[in-house]
Design a protein around this motif. Sequence first.
Motif, PDB file in Angstrom:
ATOM      1  N   ILE A 153      41.803 -23.552  43.437  1.00 45.44           N
ATOM      2  CA  ILE A 153      41.990 -22.325  44.228  1.00 45.44           C
ATOM      3  C   ILE A 153      40.648 -21.718  44.675  1.00 45.44           C
ATOM      4  N   PRO A 154      39.638 -21.618  43.803  1.00 39.60           N
ATOM      5  CA  PRO A 154      38.359 -21.075  44.283  1.00 39.60           C
ATOM      6  C   PRO A 154      37.776 -21.908  45.428  1.00 39.60           C
ATOM      7  N   TYR A 177      44.959 -26.881  28.273  1.00 35.42           N
ATOM      8  CA  TYR A 177      46.341 -27.375  28.317  1.00 35.42           C
ATOM      9  C   TYR A 177      46.765 -27.782  29.715  1.00 35.42           C
ATOM     10  N   VAL A 178      46.189 -27.155  30.734  1.00 39.13           N
ATOM     11  CA  VAL A 178      46.605 -27.459  32.113  1.00 39.13           C
ATOM     12  C   VAL A 178      45.570 -28.312  32.834  1.00 39.13           C
ATOM     13  N   GLY A 179      44.526 -28.719  32.095  1.00 39.27           N
ATOM     14  CA  GLY A 179      43.538 -29.618  32.681  1.00 39.27           C
ATOM     15  C   GLY A 179      42.679 -28.966  33.747  1.00 39.27           C
ATOM     16  N   SER A 180      42.435 -27.650  33.614  1.00 40.27           N
ATOM     17  CA  SER A 180      41.581 -26.991  34.598  1.00 40.27           C
ATOM     18  C   SER A 180      40.130 -27.011  34.129  1.00 40.27           C
ATOM     19  N   ASP A 181      39.257 -27.257  35.079  1.00 41.45           N
ATOM     20  CA  ASP A 181      37.832 -27.370  34.793  1.00 41.45           C
ATOM     21  C   ASP A 181      37.167 -26.035  35.125  1.00 41.45           C
ATOM     22  N   LEU A 182      36.861 -25.253  34.082  1.00 41.71           N
ATOM     23  CA  LEU A 182      36.321 -23.907  34.305  1.00 41.71           C
ATOM     24  C   LEU A 182      34.952 -23.963  34.976  1.00 41.71           C
ATOM     25  N   GLY A 183      34.173 -24.990  34.629  1.00 40.09           N
ATOM     26  CA  GLY A 183      32.854 -25.131  35.230  1.00 40.09           C
ATOM     27  C   GLY A 183      32.964 -25.342  36.735  1.00 40.09           C
ATOM     28  N   ARG A 184      33.930 -26.178  37.105  1.00 41.84           N
ATOM     29  CA  ARG A 184      34.121 -26.442  38.522  1.00 41.84           C
ATOM     30  C   ARG A 184      34.612 -25.184  39.242  1.00 41.84           C
ATOM     31  N   MET A 185      35.517 -24.438  38.595  1.00 37.92           N
ATOM     32  CA  MET A 185      36.019 -23.202  39.207  1.00 37.92           C
ATOM     33  C   MET A 185      34.873 -22.223  39.418  1.00 37.92           C
TER      34      MET A 185
END
Lengths: 225, 224, 252
Positions: A153-154, A177-185
Amino acid sequence: MHLDHSHDTPSALGADARRPDGSRRALRIGLGGPVGSGKTATVAALCRALRQELSLAVVTNDIYTREDAEFLLREAVLPPERITAVETGACPHTAIRDDISANLEAVEDLEDEVGPLDLILVESGGDNLTATFSKGLVDAQIFVIDVAGGDDIPRKGGPGVTTADLLVVNKTDLAPYVGSDLGRMAADAKAQRAELPVVFQSLRTGDGVKDVAAWVRAQLAVWTA
Amino acid sequence: MSRAALLVLADGRFPAGGHAHSGGAEAAVRAGRITGGASLEEFCRGRLHTAGLVAASLAAAAVLGVRVGELDAAADARTPSPALRAVARKLGRQLMRAARATWPSDELDAVAREFPKGAHQPLVLGLAARAAGLGALDAAHCAAYESVSGPASAVVRLLSLDPFEATGVLARLAPEVDRVADRAVEAARGVVAEGVGVLPAASAPLLEIGAEGHAGWGVRLFAS
Amino acid sequence: MTTSGVRAFARMVARADGRGGTALPILEGEGPLAPRRTRGSGGEARVMLVGAMGGPLGGDVFAVRAAVESGARLRVGSAAATIALPGQSKGAARYDVRLDVADGAELHWLPEQLISAQGSDLYVTTRVGLGAGARLVLREEQVLGRAGEQPGRLSSRLTVCVEGRTLLDQELACGPGAPGGWDGPAVLGGHRAVGQLVVVRPEFAWEPVAARVVGEGAAIMPLAGPAVLVSAVAADALRLRRVLDEALADLG
């Protein structure tokens, strides 16, 4: 007891910084973002964090129910007279952007009836990534997305992500749990927003709404300076 | 007078709160009385000749300078449903805000002071038309058209009705909107001579009864 | 208006008799309108309007005046439904009712239904003026067509003023020639009976009634003053009466 100024002078028309009697009106902060990203939970957490130090009120814009207002009432984050629900005719973005008249009535009535107020939080109904608040309604806006809605989304941007005064990436506790990459966001948000701030938060763990509350306090300090 | 000012005032995007209201269409859809284009048209036709005629007459009378307090009381008497009276005042207040920002006038300021919680929307519409340099027939047209355009656009959202069908309904009703506007102006001229008692009082029982039911719903798309 | 129809006039005045009862110093009628005093109860006088002939027919002009003076109590009913019928004369029939209820007086105006028969054309006006502290229960029921027939043309305007202030002004127009949409989903929606019940009580000023829906097609609606309107639509006269009775009982 407050004075009912509206009998003396017609109420303000838009985002005038003064109330009809010349006093400074409350700072208005809008919270928008997609359905289920945690806008109402963030509003509730902000109320709990700030209600001891500030006189505050909330306007909700529900899509087809009063559920958001009722959630806040049930959670007893504020006395009921400080929470107003605006009905939006199935178009929440219209009520916060294109035709803000009902929301302006709501914020002014709150100031008249429970004022003086330092801060009014205006929560949008859950909408799409293009929904932003009119500058005629709010002084600053927070856009709330969450990690479970997709970590792209970002990168996709859109007016909310790109231009909101504060971007909140919510539910960071769910990222594994949802496989989101905080670094990438974070990197994508930086690329879209340049110097505009981003807060990663989980209301279930750690500091909760602390960073957002600090940002709100800073906005208020500028407003009252 | 600018004819384009009428287009500004009548534009569905004029920011005066109308988008959140269905004009009774949501209640009629739920009751199964509006199911498609044909029943939408009959709904709109009935609303036009009742609430629409009354609204257009109030708007025209306001343009002609009839005292606002008298028109407001006359509007109350012609709106038995307390839910609809509240809606009319709420929308009147919202329209007042938009009108004052768009066409600043001392008269609008004075009426805003007299009715801090809002006067009935149609007479505010008349005053807005006056402030915009428009005439009684313009205001009547605007009020009459609003009485059908609101439900039509709401039904597009409520039933996922084909928007071209809804627009077709409005186009078919156009000659009747004209006639209602003419009648309203005639009635408003009568008010100047004989008082608000001669304002039309055409009523629509199902709109009034339906509005009271709708006001009690916990889940709804529209405010009225 | 030119008419060769029948003119009928009935008039009644109710006056407190000074002994806790109500006298009827004037009670008169001509032609098809015949008011009869019937046995009252308590301090209340009762009058029955008896239609001596059919009608009103096209071109007829009927008028009823009732005045209830201070402290008097009057209850008026009718012996049977009034049937608007087509007449020989051209033009609409008119039926004008004017009711005045003085300060501290009480009127129950509870006629039977008005039936709009096929081919008829009737314009009804009912105007009620009340003084401060006056009490009123007024019922109007319109039935569109006799069993299985199309309705005639009917317009009915009801105006209620309290102390000179108009609290209710409503007109219903239906039948062939009425403005479009009268039988559509905004107005009557195919219902063949429509009714109003107006209740005026001074105590409504400090004990307001809450608005509420009654059954399928009726609502109790407090007006902008010490008055309540019950508005109802129903499939037929029987169901209409039932819902109006229920609403009246609900108001206590």
